[in-house]
Scaffold this motif. Structure first.
Motif, PDB file in Angstrom:
ATOM      1  N   LEU A  68       0.828  -1.201   0.000  1.00 22.35           N
ATOM      2  CA  LEU A  68       0.000   0.000   0.000  1.00 22.35           C
ATOM      3  C   LEU A  68       0.866   1.257   0.000  1.00 22.35           C
ATOM      4  O   LEU A  68       0.581   2.224  -0.698  1.00 22.35           O
ATOM      5  N   TRP A  69       1.906   1.241   0.803  1.00 18.42           N
ATOM      6  CA  TRP A  69       2.802   2.396   0.880  1.00 18.42           C
ATOM      7  C   TRP A  69       3.477   2.639  -0.466  1.00 18.42           C
ATOM      8  O   TRP A  69       3.610   3.772  -0.916  1.00 18.42           O
ATOM      9  N   ALA A  70       3.870   1.566  -1.117  1.00 19.98           N
ATOM     10  CA  ALA A  70       4.584   1.697  -2.392  1.00 19.98           C
ATOM     11  C   ALA A  70       3.666   2.084  -3.546  1.00 19.98           C
ATOM     12  O   ALA A  70       4.074   2.823  -4.440  1.00 19.98           O
ATOM     13  N   TYR A  71       2.430   1.609  -3.516  1.00 21.82           N
ATOM     14  CA  TYR A  71       1.577   1.753  -4.699  1.00 21.82           C
ATOM     15  C   TYR A  71       0.234   2.428  -4.471  1.00 21.82           C
ATOM     16  O   TYR A  71      -0.597   2.438  -5.364  1.00 21.82           O
TER      17      TYR A  71
ATOM     18  N   PRO B 219      -2.931   4.702  -4.386  1.00 22.35           N
ATOM     19  CA  PRO B 219      -3.385   5.863  -5.161  1.00 22.35           C
ATOM     20  C   PRO B 219      -3.682   7.045  -4.230  1.00 22.35           C
ATOM     21  O   PRO B 219      -4.009   6.865  -3.061  1.00 22.35           O
ATOM     22  N   GLU B 220      -3.569   8.225  -4.742  1.00 26.20           N
ATOM     23  CA  GLU B 220      -3.776   9.438  -3.948  1.00 26.20           C
ATOM     24  C   GLU B 220      -5.195   9.549  -3.379  1.00 26.20           C
ATOM     25  O   GLU B 220      -5.389  10.146  -2.337  1.00 26.20           O
ATOM     26  N   ASP B 221      -6.177   8.971  -4.040  1.00 29.49           N
ATOM     27  CA  ASP B 221      -7.535   9.100  -3.531  1.00 29.49           C
ATOM     28  C   ASP B 221      -7.783   8.282  -2.255  1.00 29.49           C
ATOM     29  O   ASP B 221      -8.801   8.451  -1.603  1.00 29.49           O
ATOM     30  N   LEU B 222      -6.853   7.410  -1.885  1.00 28.43           N
ATOM     31  CA  LEU B 222      -6.967   6.677  -0.628  1.00 28.43           C
ATOM     32  C   LEU B 222      -6.289   7.403   0.534  1.00 28.43           C
ATOM     33  O   LEU B 222      -6.477   7.047   1.687  1.00 28.43           O
ATOM     34  N   ALA B 223      -5.481   8.411   0.234  1.00 31.76           N
ATOM     35  CA  ALA B 223      -4.717   9.095   1.276  1.00 31.76           C
ATOM     36  C   ALA B 223      -5.638   9.815   2.248  1.00 31.76           C
ATOM     37  O   ALA B 223      -6.733  10.251   1.894  1.00 31.76           O
ATOM     38  N   MET B 224      -5.177   9.927   3.487  1.00 28.57           N
ATOM     39  CA  MET B 224      -5.922  10.671   4.501  1.00 28.57           C
ATOM     40  C   MET B 224      -5.953  12.137   4.087  1.00 28.57           C
ATOM     41  O   MET B 224      -5.007  12.656   3.531  1.00 28.57           O
ATOM     42  N   ARG B 225      -7.017  12.798   4.392  1.00 24.41           N
ATOM     43  CA  ARG B 225      -7.226  14.177   3.947  1.00 24.41           C
ATOM     44  C   ARG B 225      -6.862  15.200   5.014  1.00 24.41           C
ATOM     45  O   ARG B 225      -7.704  15.901   5.538  1.00 24.41           O
ATOM     46  N   TYR B 226      -5.611  15.264   5.358  1.00 29.41           N
ATOM     47  CA  TYR B 226      -5.142  16.319   6.241  1.00 29.41           C
ATOM     48  C   TYR B 226      -3.671  16.541   5.972  1.00 29.41           C
ATOM     49  O   TYR B 226      -3.020  15.745   5.313  1.00 29.41           O
ATOM     50  N   ASP B 227      -3.139  17.606   6.487  1.00 28.58           N
ATOM     51  CA  ASP B 227      -1.797  18.045   6.123  1.00 28.58           C
ATOM     52  C   ASP B 227      -0.671  17.277   6.812  1.00 28.58           C
ATOM     53  O   ASP B 227       0.431  17.240   6.304  1.00 28.58           O
ATOM     54  N   ARG B 228      -0.941  16.710   7.943  1.00 23.18           N
ATOM     55  CA  ARG B 228       0.134  16.103   8.723  1.00 23.18           C
ATOM     56  C   ARG B 228       0.134  14.591   8.608  1.00 23.18           C
ATOM     57  O   ARG B 228      -0.896  13.963   8.474  1.00 23.18           O
ATOM     58  N   GLN B 229       1.317  14.021   8.711  1.00 25.97           N
ATOM     59  CA  GLN B 229       1.460  12.576   8.803  1.00 25.97           C
ATOM     60  C   GLN B 229       1.032  12.119  10.193  1.00 25.97           C
ATOM     61  O   GLN B 229       1.163  12.853  11.162  1.00 25.97           O
ATOM     62  N   MET B 230       0.553  10.912  10.298  1.00 26.33           N
ATOM     63  CA  MET B 230       0.236  10.336  11.597  1.00 26.33           C
ATOM     64  C   MET B 230       1.546  10.091  12.346  1.00 26.33           C
ATOM     65  O   MET B 230       2.573   9.813  11.725  1.00 26.33           O
ATOM     66  N   PRO B 231       1.547  10.152  13.660  1.00 29.14           N
ATOM     67  CA  PRO B 231       2.784   9.949  14.434  1.00 29.14           C
ATOM     68  C   PRO B 231       3.155   8.470  14.512  1.00 29.14           C
ATOM     69  O   PRO B 231       2.823   7.778  15.466  1.00 29.14           O
ATOM     70  N   TRP B 232       3.860   7.979  13.521  1.00 25.04           N
ATOM     71  CA  TRP B 232       4.183   6.558  13.437  1.00 25.04           C
ATOM     72  C   TRP B 232       5.421   6.188  14.236  1.00 25.04           C
ATOM     73  O   TRP B 232       5.609   5.025  14.594  1.00 25.04           O
ATOM     74  N   ASP B 233       6.284   7.164  14.530  1.00 25.47           N
ATOM     75  CA  ASP B 233       7.546   6.840  15.188  1.00 25.47           C
ATOM     76  C   ASP B 233       7.373   6.404  16.644  1.00 25.47           C
ATOM     77  O   ASP B 233       8.097   5.523  17.119  1.00 25.47           O
TER      78      ASP B 233
ATOM     79  N   ALA C 144       3.107   1.008  11.316  1.00 27.87           N
ATOM     80  CA  ALA C 144       3.139   0.831   9.858  1.00 27.87           C
ATOM     81  C   ALA C 144       1.901   1.435   9.209  1.00 27.87           C
ATOM     82  O   ALA C 144       1.990   2.095   8.161  1.00 27.87           O
ATOM     83  N   ALA C 145       0.732   1.242   9.822  1.00 26.18           N
ATOM     84  CA  ALA C 145      -0.507   1.816   9.281  1.00 26.18           C
ATOM     85  C   ALA C 145      -0.455   3.337   9.294  1.00 26.18           C
ATOM     86  O   ALA C 145      -0.858   3.994   8.329  1.00 26.18           O
ATOM     87  N   PHE C 146       0.061   3.916  10.375  1.00 24.66           N
ATOM     88  CA  PHE C 146       0.193   5.375  10.444  1.00 24.66           C
ATOM     89  C   PHE C 146       1.198   5.878   9.411  1.00 24.66           C
ATOM     90  O   PHE C 146       1.010   6.927   8.810  1.00 24.66           O
ATOM     91  N   PHE C 147       2.277   5.130   9.201  1.00 21.01           N
ATOM     92  CA  PHE C 147       3.289   5.534   8.229  1.00 21.01           C
ATOM     93  C   PHE C 147       2.715   5.529   6.811  1.00 21.01           C
ATOM     94  O   PHE C 147       2.954   6.445   6.028  1.00 21.01           O
TER      95      PHE C 147
ATOM     96  N   ALA D 262      -5.376   1.138   5.754  1.00 21.42           N
ATOM     97  CA  ALA D 262      -4.240   0.517   6.439  1.00 21.42           C
ATOM     98  C   ALA D 262      -4.580   0.131   7.877  1.00 21.42           C
ATOM     99  O   ALA D 262      -3.940  -0.757   8.444  1.00 21.42           O
ATOM    100  N   VAL D 263      -5.578   0.763   8.459  1.00 26.03           N
ATOM    101  CA  VAL D 263      -5.954   0.428   9.839  1.00 26.03           C
ATOM    102  C   VAL D 263      -6.567  -0.971   9.944  1.00 26.03           C
ATOM    103  O   VAL D 263      -6.706  -1.488  11.042  1.00 26.03           O
ATOM    104  N   LEU D 264      -6.898  -1.569   8.811  1.00 25.42           N
ATOM    105  CA  LEU D 264      -7.424  -2.939   8.846  1.00 25.42           C
ATOM    106  C   LEU D 264      -6.381  -3.932   9.352  1.00 25.42           C
ATOM    107  O   LEU D 264      -6.733  -4.898  10.034  1.00 25.42           O
ATOM    108  N   ALA D 265      -5.118  -3.708   9.034  1.00 28.36           N
ATOM    109  CA  ALA D 265      -4.066  -4.646   9.452  1.00 28.36           C
ATOM    110  C   ALA D 265      -3.973  -4.748  10.973  1.00 28.36           C
ATOM    111  O   ALA D 265      -4.059  -5.861  11.518  1.00 28.36           O
ATOM    112  N   PRO D 266      -3.800  -3.640  11.705  1.00 29.49           N
ATOM    113  CA  PRO D 266      -3.772  -3.796  13.161  1.00 29.49           C
ATOM    114  C   PRO D 266      -5.108  -4.274  13.734  1.00 29.49           C
ATOM    115  O   PRO D 266      -5.124  -5.002  14.725  1.00 29.49           O
ATOM    116  N   ALA D 267      -6.214  -3.914  13.096  1.00 29.83           N
ATOM    117  CA  ALA D 267      -7.524  -4.373  13.580  1.00 29.83           C
ATOM    118  C   ALA D 267      -7.647  -5.890  13.445  1.00 29.83           C
ATOM    119  O   ALA D 267      -8.162  -6.563  14.350  1.00 29.83           O
TER     120      ALA D 267
END
Length: 147
Positions: A20-23, A25-39, A96-99, A105-110
């Motif tokens: 998902l990270w590699a491929y 599409p932009e229409d799946l991206a979250m709609r806000y300016d900041r990245q989730m805090p994955w670190d 990984a889902a936040f990254f 991507a939240v389906l994986a941890p769920a």
């Protein structure tokens, strides 16, 4: 499914996140300016998982989910959680889902959480009760399942 051990399930869920990270599409991206805090969940998850794994191995406890437990480990990270390794895997998948920063991507941890909570952990708890009896019962009354 008795042979699908947690590390394999973790990898099976991590690979689609990498794709998902590699491929994605932009229409799946979250709609806000900041990245989730994955670190933060990455560091916490890795630290908890490594600490629990090393501690468990140093006590020569049975680490395989579907084998008979040899004895109860109640110190180290197991003072705070009865399942720190599952917690570590879960936090790594959250990181990984936040990254990836894609809503699906939240389906994986769920999925991992559901498998751990409704299948792996109940199976292990039943085996511990059958093998260790009152020692495990007393431990489970003292220490929470997750945190």
């Amino acid at each position: 499914m008795n042979r699908l051990i947690p590390p394999v399930l973790f990898l099976m869920l991590l690979i689609p996140l990498a794709l998902l990270w590699a491929y994605h599409p932009e229409d799946l991206a979250m709609r806000y300016d900041r990245q989730m805090p994955w670190d933060i969940p990455l560091i916490l998850g890795a630290a908890i998982l490594i600490w629990a794994r090393v501690h468990f191995r140093s006590r020569q406890a049975e680490i395989h989910t579907f084998k008979t437990p040899r004895h109860l480990v109640t110190d180290g990270p197991f003072r705070f959680s009865r399942n720190p390794m599952y917690l570590g895997f879960l936090l790594l998948l959250v990181a990984a889902a936040f990254f990836v920063n894609v809503w699906c991507a939240v389906l994986a941890p769920a999925i991992f959480l559901a498998a751990a909570a409704f299948w792996y952990i109940p199976h292990e708890e039943a085996a511990l009760r059958a093998t260790l009896g009152e020692d495990y019962e007393a431990y489970s009354r003292r220490v929470r399942r997750w945190i």
